[in-house]
Motif scaffolding. Structure first.
Motif, PDB file in Angstrom:
ATOM      1  N   TRP A 239      57.436  44.851  43.365  1.00 26.30           N
ATOM      2  CA  TRP A 239      56.009  44.797  43.027  1.00 26.30           C
ATOM      3  C   TRP A 239      55.778  45.432  41.674  1.00 26.30           C
TER       4      TRP A 239
ATOM      5  N   ASN B 277      53.595  28.044  37.283  1.00 25.75           N
ATOM      6  CA  ASN B 277      53.448  28.232  38.714  1.00 25.75           C
ATOM      7  C   ASN B 277      52.806  27.031  39.400  1.00 25.75           C
TER       8      ASN B 277
ATOM      9  N   ASN C 201      42.891  38.431  40.404  1.00 29.95           N
ATOM     10  CA  ASN C 201      43.992  39.273  39.923  1.00 29.95           C
ATOM     11  C   ASN C 201      45.353  38.698  40.309  1.00 29.95           C
ATOM     12  N   LEU C 202      45.505  37.379  40.163  1.00 29.04           N
ATOM     13  CA  LEU C 202      46.745  36.707  40.524  1.00 29.04           C
ATOM     14  C   LEU C 202      47.647  36.559  39.302  1.00 29.04           C
ATOM     15  N   LYS C 203      48.944  36.751  39.537  1.00 28.30           N
ATOM     16  CA  LYS C 203      49.912  36.579  38.457  1.00 28.30           C
ATOM     17  C   LYS C 203      50.416  35.140  38.471  1.00 28.30           C
ATOM     18  N   LEU C 204      49.557  34.242  38.003  1.00 26.39           N
ATOM     19  CA  LEU C 204      49.881  32.824  37.939  1.00 26.39           C
ATOM     20  C   LEU C 204      49.869  32.369  36.493  1.00 26.39           C
ATOM     21  N   ASP C 205      50.720  31.409  36.180  1.00 25.60           N
ATOM     22  CA  ASP C 205      50.656  30.754  34.883  1.00 25.60           C
ATOM     23  C   ASP C 205      50.835  29.256  35.098  1.00 25.60           C
TER      24      ASP C 205
ATOM     25  N   GLU D  92      48.847  42.626  49.395  1.00 26.87           N
ATOM     26  CA  GLU D  92      49.951  42.722  48.432  1.00 26.87           C
ATOM     27  C   GLU D  92      50.112  44.148  47.929  1.00 26.87           C
TER      28      GLU D  92
ATOM     29  N   ALA E  31      50.100  32.998  46.946  1.00 27.89           N
ATOM     30  CA  ALA E  31      49.054  33.309  45.968  1.00 27.89           C
ATOM     31  C   ALA E  31      47.680  32.900  46.484  1.00 27.89           C
TER      32      ALA E  31
ATOM     33  N   GLU F  59      42.652  30.370  34.325  1.00 31.64           N
ATOM     34  CA  GLU F  59      42.297  31.689  33.814  1.00 31.64           C
ATOM     35  C   GLU F  59      41.240  32.357  34.690  1.00 31.64           C
TER      36      GLU F  59
ATOM     37  N   LYS G 203      42.942  33.527  37.907  1.00 30.78           N
ATOM     38  CA  LYS G 203      43.715  34.743  37.652  1.00 30.78           C
ATOM     39  C   LYS G 203      42.803  35.958  37.506  1.00 30.78           C
ATOM     40  N   LYS G 204      41.715  35.774  36.775  1.00 30.28           N
ATOM     41  CA  LYS G 204      40.806  36.890  36.522  1.00 30.28           C
ATOM     42  C   LYS G 204      40.052  37.302  37.779  1.00 30.28           C
TER      43      LYS G 204
END
Length: 337
Positions: free
Chosen positions: A337, A131, A124-128, A170, A78, A117, A120-121
């Motif tokens: 993906w 993670n 454009n990462l799919k993290l929470d 990616e 990431a 946040e 991520k914004k």
């Protein structure tokens, strides 16, 4: 959006660097075609044991267990994804700052984190929050090694190719590798990074994080599929790069390595034929199922027993089905993906 663009870009058969894929059917025929879509993980699992593939990817059954936080390697991926959008010193420092602040802000998966946040914004990462729920020493290791990686390659790093007016990072792909009886065979996957070399055109890069130094086979299924995706129907000589990133506590001379992988047009054709004849067609011939084709030689792997060995020990199909329903959870269908 970028991943979707690349999917449509390749699927539609448009020009991609030196590789040009063309539409295979008229619009009328496309409407009647079925598709069988497989990726590297599915292909490797099927070749290991068709029954395991059936349980894992057709029935979508996995062993019970708690959801684990993303491991060190995935977290590192990431960070690299964010870094290669803009590999400048200011961007790298911004990433490091946001990650460190997010780690400090998150006390539990339910804790809001403005820095997470923003990360991520902006990238454009799919993290929470899950993670970043690493052990402190693991988080510190990844954080430190990321900085060392950026410094190590500061004067000789990858120049990322541009795809659909965006950085080639990616990227998902889906290409047709064959067909039979009104069924298209689609190879699916995702490439960590695309770069461009004058004599090769587009080249793939795959990041491999490792806690122990090892050398992967340069013609493994995953890498063959990347080459096929970029160079199908061409006589190009393909090039890929394995980007090794060591996550040992103490760095060594092998902590950062880059290994070149070369592929000839002949390699590519033989691999495409193999996929069609040994994987896609047998699956289609069995009604896209493989429950009746176990490979008992794969019950014991180098990592221990196969997750489905206890299921295979039941003689009857109904007994195996009951075991799957009671001891394994239903998961979402896998997509790379």
């Amino acid at each position: 959006m970028l991943r979707r663009k690349f999917f449509l870009f390749v699927k539609a058969g448009l020009s991609l660097g030196k590789n040009t894929l063309r539409p295979h059917h008229t619009q009328e025929k496309i409407k009647t075609m079925k598709t069988l879509t497989l990726d590297s993980s599915q292909i490797a699992t099927y070749l290991e044991c068709p029954r395991k593939w059936h349980y894992q990817y057709v029935l979508h059954r996995r062993k019970y267990g708690n959801k684990k936080a993303l491991n060190k390697g995935t977290f590192f991926h990431a960070l690299l994804e964010a870094y290669y959008v803009d590999p400048s010193a200011s961007n790298r420092n911004n990433i490091l700052y946001l990650v460190l602040e997010a780690k400090n802000e998150i006390q539990s998966p339910d804790t809001p984190s403005p820095c997470l946040e923003k990360l991520k914004k902006d990238y454009n990462l799919k993290l929470d929050a899950d993670n970043l729920a690493l052990e402190p020493e693991h988080f510190d290791l990844v954080f430190r090694r990321f900085g060392e990686y950026c410094f190590h390659y500061r004067n000789n790093d990858f120049v990322v190719a541009e795809v659909c007016e965006a950085a080639g990072i990616e990227l998902g792909f889906a290409i047709k590798v064959g067909e039979s009886n009104e069924t298209e065979f689609i190879l699916d996957g995702r490439i960590d990074l695309l770069i461009e070399k004058d004599q090769f055109g587009l080249c793939w890069v795959d990041h491999k994080t490792e806690s122990q130094t090892r050398n992967l086979y340069e013609k493994r299924i995953q890498f063959r599929n990347y080459d096929l995706a970029l160079n199908i129907n061409t006589e190009n000589r393909g090039l890929g790069i394995i980007n090794y990133l060591g996550l040992q506590v103490k760095p060594t001379k092998d902590t950062f390595r880059r290994v070149l992988c070369f592929f000839t047009a002949s390699n590519r054709r033989h691999w495409q034929e193999y996929l069609v004849e040994k994987v896609f067609k047998p699956i289609m011939a069995n009604g896209w199922k493989a429950e009746d084709n176990p490979n008992f030689f794969s019950c014991e792997t180098k990592y221990g027993l196969c997750d489905y060995t206890q299921v295979c020990e039941f003689d009857g199909k109904s007994a195996r089905t009951d075991e799957l329903r009671t001891q394994y959870i239903q998961v979402e269908p896998w997509r790379p993906w």
